[in-house]
Design an enzyme around this catalytic site. Structure first.
Site, PDB file in Angstrom:
ATOM      1  N   SER A  69     -21.082  42.829 -78.905  1.00  0.00           N
ATOM      2  CA  SER A  69     -20.217  42.264 -78.875  1.00  0.00           C
ATOM      3  C   SER A  69     -18.956  42.756 -78.764  1.00  0.00           C
ATOM      4  O   SER A  69     -18.200  44.405 -79.169  1.00  0.00           O
ATOM      5  CB  SER A  69     -20.049  40.575 -78.600  1.00  0.00           C
ATOM      6  OG  SER A  69     -19.207  40.481 -77.704  1.00  0.00           O
ATOM      7  N   HIS A 120     -25.813  36.626 -72.859  1.00  0.00           N
ATOM      8  CA  HIS A 120     -25.122  37.629 -74.587  1.00  0.00           C
ATOM      9  C   HIS A 120     -25.798  37.450 -75.285  1.00  0.00           C
ATOM     10  O   HIS A 120     -25.217  37.424 -76.558  1.00  0.00           O
ATOM     11  CB  HIS A 120     -23.704  36.748 -73.523  1.00  0.00           C
ATOM     12  CG  HIS A 120     -22.176  37.886 -74.591  1.00  0.00           C
ATOM     13  ND1 HIS A 120     -21.886  38.791 -74.676  1.00  0.00           N
ATOM     14  CD2 HIS A 120     -21.836  37.529 -76.470  1.00  0.00           C
ATOM     15  CE1 HIS A 120     -21.283  39.934 -75.428  1.00  0.00           C
ATOM     16  NE2 HIS A 120     -21.701  38.937 -76.824  1.00  0.00           N
ATOM     17  N   ASP A 136     -24.771  39.016 -68.142  1.00  0.00           N
ATOM     18  CA  ASP A 136     -22.890  38.596 -69.250  1.00  0.00           C
ATOM     19  C   ASP A 136     -22.745  37.825 -68.685  1.00  0.00           C
ATOM     20  O   ASP A 136     -21.782  38.852 -68.061  1.00  0.00           O
ATOM     21  CB  ASP A 136     -23.640  39.650 -69.830  1.00  0.00           C
ATOM     22  CG  ASP A 136     -23.091  39.376 -71.145  1.00  0.00           C
ATOM     23  OD1 ASP A 136     -22.239  38.818 -71.570  1.00  0.00           O
ATOM     24  OD2 ASP A 136     -22.913  40.224 -71.919  1.00  0.00           O
TER      25      ASP A 136
END
Length: 700
Positions: free
Chosen positions: A242, A379, A348
Site C-alpha cells: 500500500s 487489499h 481491491d
C-alpha cells in the site's frame, strides 16, 4: 474475528472530529498482536556452523551444517540459493538518521529520516559486503504493519527490538540487511508528511543514496557523528504494501542508482487516481487527512504550513493540479531501472486496480523486467493468502536481483492469477499473447433498459435512459440486470458457448445527454452466473485469520517470526463485478479539468475501467452496465440527473484473449437478447460502504 483493514475518516482541517472507522471487522485500533505470540510455539533448530538460533517454516529446506554464503556471480551462485547461515540473535541492530536535503518543517536544518537496521554480524567480520531489503513506511508507530498490526519497538539504547513483518527474521540469516525507514514526519523522523510527494519519496531515496555512499547520515536525530554504510554493497530492493509499496514505485521512478528491484504490493502509481476517477471523487477526504493520521506529534506541531499547501493543492473539484503531477509516478516510468514484481488484489477497492494497470503498461512500454501476481482478494498481502508459495518466490526474486543468483526466476511464467479461491494459473507473459482490444456495442432489446452486446453498432437513434440513484450500487444493478429499472442501463450477451477471457484494462465510451449541470457516470463489467469466489467485501477482504501460527525465519525474545495462519473466506454468488470505472461527465473535454454541463446537450466521454484478468465461463453471460453513482465507491453529484445514452455513439473496448474473434466465437449461436435465465440467489458480493481510509495497514 480477523484484524485486517479499516476504513478511516481522518481529521480534516474543519472542526469535524477524528473518527476511526472500519471497513468490515472490529472497531477501534487493533490490540497488540504481540500478546498472542508465544515464544513457546517456536520450533528452534541449531545451525552448527555459526551457532545461530533459527526457525524454518514447514516444508523449508534444512540448512546443512557448515554451509557458507555463496559469493554473487560465482559458479555456485548459478545453482544455489541463499541459506540461513548467520545468527539472527547476534545480528547488529542500529539506527541512523539520513539527511534528505530538505527542510520541510522550517527549523533551519535538513530533515533527517530515521533508519532502523538489522544486519548479520558475520559478513562485516569477514570483510564481505551485503545487499539491503528496505521497507519505507509511515505506519511504524501510528498504525502497524501486517495482519497483526505490528509496530516497531525499541530497547533502552533506541535500537529496534521488534521489526514488523517477517522480512528481517527470514532474510538477515540469509545474508541480507533489512532496513525499516520512517518516512519524513512519522515516528522518529524529522520533516513533514506530504503523502506520496517529494518529501515522502526523497525520504526513501536519500536512504538508497546513503547506502551507496552519496548521502550523509548521523548517529542521532540532531547533531551526532557521521555514520557510513561500509557494510553494504549498495544493492537495494524495496518492498512494501500500500503506502509503503507506493513509495517503492516513487523511488524507482527517480531512477536512483543502486535500487535493483522493487516489490510493490497493492500500491498506488498515481495519487490522483487514488482520490479521483476522471473528476469523480472516490473519497470524501484528501491527502491532508491522511497526513494527519500518520504524522508524529512533532510534525503536528511544526507542519501546519506544509499541510495547508496540501489542502490548497488538492481541491475537491477533481481538477488536476501540480500536486497530482508531483505524485504521478507513471509519468516518470521511463526512468525506472529496477525490476518490478507487482502484486495486487483484483477486488481491491482501496487502492483500486487502475493503479497497477497503468503502472504495468508504462513499465512494459519502457522494457522494464517485471512479474505480476493477481489475486481474488481485496487489499491483502500475499503473505496472508498464499504464504507457502509467496515466501519461496520472494526469496528467489531477491536472491536473483540482489545476490546475482542464476535461479531462473526471471525465466518463469510472468503472471500468476487466482481463478478461484486458492486455485492459480500462470501465463508466460501478461497480458497473454493473442490479447487484443475489441469494441462491443450496447444495443437495445425488446424491454427498455435490458439490451444486448454486439460487435455491430446499434441502429441510428437508439437510446437508453436512466436516472442517477445514489442509494444503489453495482450489486443492485447486476441483480436486476434482466429487469427494466430506472437507475441503470444494462446490456448482456446470451449464455456463452465458450469461455471468454478479459485480460487488461478496458475503456467504455458513452455519449450522454444530462438533464442537469452535473452528472457522474459508472460503468462495470459483470460475469452473470453462479460462482464461488473470495469474499472480498468480508471482514478480511477475502481471508479468514486462524488461531495457529506458522514460522518464517529466526527468533529473538523480542521478535518472533510466527504469524497467525489464514485461509480463504469464500462466498457463493450469482454474479461477479470484475472491472469498474467512473467519471464526472463534466470532464468530457479534459481528464484534468471539469466544467459545468448544459442540460439537454450531448457529451461524449471515455471511462477507464480498472485492470483485471477474468474468465467468463461458457454458460455464463457477460454484461456491461452503465449507471450514475456507484454507492460506496464514488460520491454522488450535486444533483440527481437523468441521462440519455446515444447507443450508436457508445461502446466498450475490451481486451479479449483472442480479440474480436474470441468474442464472436463465444457468442455464436446464442440467439437474440431477451428471455435469459434469471440469476440464482445469492445475487453477488455486497459493495463495502466506504469512507476515507488509509491506503495501507491501519489494521494489517
Amino acid at each position: 474475528m480477523p484484524i485486517h483493514e479499516r476504513f478511516i475518516r481522518p481529521r480534516s482541517r474543519s472542526p469535524r472530529p477524528f473518527r476511526l472507522r472500519r471497513s468490515h471487522g472490529p472497531a477501534g485500533f487493533a490490540r497488540s498482536a504481540r500478546s498472542g505470540r508465544s515464544l513457546g510455539a517456536l520450533v528452534l533448530a541449531a545451525v552448527a556452523a555459526l551457532a545461530a538460533v533459527l526457525l524454518a517454516p514447514a516444508g523449508a529446506q534444512a540448512t546443512p551444517a557448515g554451509a557458507q554464503a555463496i559469493p554473487p556471480g560465482s559458479q555456485a551462485a548459478r545453482a544455489k540459493e541463499s541459506r540461513p547461515v548467520y545468527s539472527y540473535e547476534n545480528a547488529i541492530r542500529e539506527a541512523v538518521w539520513v539527511d534528505t536535503g530538505l527542510d520541510t518543517d522550517g527549523d533551519g536544518r535538513g530533515d533527517r529520516v530515521a533508519v532502523d537496521i538489522v544486519r548479520p554480524r558475520e559478513p562485516a567480520q569477514q570483510g564481505r559486503k551485503i545487499p539491503v531489503i528496505m521497507d519505507a513506511s509511515p505506519y511504524y508507530s501510528c498504525c502497524g504493519r501486517g495482519n497483526e498490526s505490528q509496530l516497531k519497538t525499541y530497547d533502552a539504547n533506541g535500537d529496534v527490538v521488534q521489526m514488523p513483518l517477517f522480512y528481517d527474521n527470514y532474510f538477515v540469516p540469509r545474508g541480507y540487511a533489512f532496513v525499516g525507514v520512517d518516512l519524513a514526519g512519522t515516528n522518529r523522523s524529522d520533516g513533514c508528511v506530504d503523502v506520496g510527494g517529494p518529501s515522502d519519496v526523497l525520504s526513501a531515496k536519500a536512504v538508497v543514496d546513503w547506502l551507496n555512499g552519496r548521502a550523509r547520515a548521523y548517529t542521532t536525530r540532531t547533531g551526532g557523528t557521521r555514520a557510513t554504510a561500509g557494510w553494504t554493497n549498495g544493492r537495494t530492493g524495496m518492498i512494501g504494501k500500500s503506502w509503503d509499496g507506493t513509495i517503492a514505485n516513487g523511488v524507482a521512478a527517480t531512477g536512483v542508482e543502486g535500487l535493483r528491484t522493487i516489490v510493490p504490493i497493492s500500491a498506488i502509481s498515481s495519487w490522483y487516481d487514488y482520490y479521483f476517477a476522471k473528476g469523480a471523487p472516490l473519497y470524501d477526504g484528501g491527502p491532508a487527512d491522511l497526513a494527519d493520521a500518520v504524522e508524529s506529534p512533532d510534525a503536528q506541531a511544526h507542519c501546519a504550513a506544509e499541510q495547508q499547501k496540501i489542502v490548497a493543492g488538492s481541491p475537491r473539484s477533481g481538477d488536476w493540479t501540480k500536486l497530482w503531477n508531483d505524485r504521478d509516478y507513471v509519468l516518470r516510468a521511463d526512468k525506472v531501472k529496477a525490476s518490478v514484481f507487482v502484486v495486487h488484489g483484483m477486488q481491491d477497492l482501496n487502492v483500486r486496480t487502475k493503479n497497477f494497470g497503468q503502472w504495468w503498461d508504462a513499465l512494459a512500454a519502457n522494457g522494464v523486467e517485471r512479474k505480476i501476481w493477481l489475486s481474488q482478494t481485496g487489499h491483502v498481502d500475499p503473505f496472508d493468502y498464499r504464504r507457502a508459495d509467496w515466501v519461496p518466490v520472494l526469496h528467489q526474486w531477491f536472491d536473483h536481483y540482489l545476490l546475482g543468483y542464476d535461479n531462473g526466476i526471471e525465466r518463469r511464467p510472468m503472471a500468476d492469477i487466482e481463478r478461484h479461491p486458492d486455485q492459480w494459473t500462470t501465463d508466460r507473459v501478461w497480458p497473454p499473447s493473442g490479447t487484443a482490444a475489441a469494441t462491443v456495442h450496447p444495443v437495445n432489446g425488446a424491454v427498455p433498459g435490458v439490451g444486448a452486446l454486439s460487435l455491430g453498432r446499434a441502429p441510428a437513434a437508439s437510446t437508453a435512459t436512466f436516472t442517477d440513484n445514489p442509494a444503489l450500487d453495482e450489486t443492485s444493478w447486476a441483480a436486476d440486470i434482466d429487469k427494466s429499472t430506472p437507475d441503470k442501463a444494462g446490456f448482456t450477451t446470451k449464455p456463452l458457448t465458450k469461455d471468454l477471457r478479459v485480460s487488461g484494462s478496458s475503456k467504455v465510451t458513452v455519449t450522454a445527454t444530462p438533464s442537469t449541470s452535473s452528472a457522474h457516470l459508472s460503468a462495470v463489467l459483470v460475469d452473470l452466473g453462479p460462482d464461488t469466489i473470495r469474499n472480498y467485501a468480508g471482514a478480511g477482504e477475502g481471508i479468514l485469520t486462524g488461531t495457529d501460527r506458522t514460522c518464517w525465519g529466526a527468533s529473538t525474545t523480542g521478535d518472533s517470526p510466527c504469524y497467525l495462519t489464514t485461509s480463504a473466506d469464500k462466498t457463493d454468488v450469482g454474479s461477479t463485478v470484475f472491472s469498474r470505472g467512473w467519471a464526472d461527465l463534466g470532464n468530457y473535454a479534459s481528464d484534468r479539468k471539469g466544467v459545468p454541463l448544459t442540460p439537454g446537450k450531448p457529451y461524449t466521454i471515455t471511462l477507464d475501467l480498472a485492470a483485471t484478468d477474468h474468465v467468463v465461463p461458457a454458460g455464463h453471460r457477460l454484461a456491461l452496465i452503465v449507471a450514475g453513482t456507484d454507492n460506496g465507491l464514488i460520491d454522488p453529484p450535486a444533483s440527481r440527473p437523468t441521462l440519455a445514452l446515444d447507443l450508436t455513439r457508445s461502446g466498450a473496448r475490451v481486451p479479449f484473449v483472442g480479440g474480436a474473434g474470441a468474442f464472436a466465437r463465444a457468442t455464436a449461436g446464442t440467439g437474440a437478447p431477451g428471455g435469459a435465465p434469471s440469476l440464482v440467489a445469492p445475487k453477488g458480493v455486497p459493495v463495502p460502504r466506504m469512507t476515507q481510509r488509509l491506503p495501507g495497514d491501519v489494521r494489517h
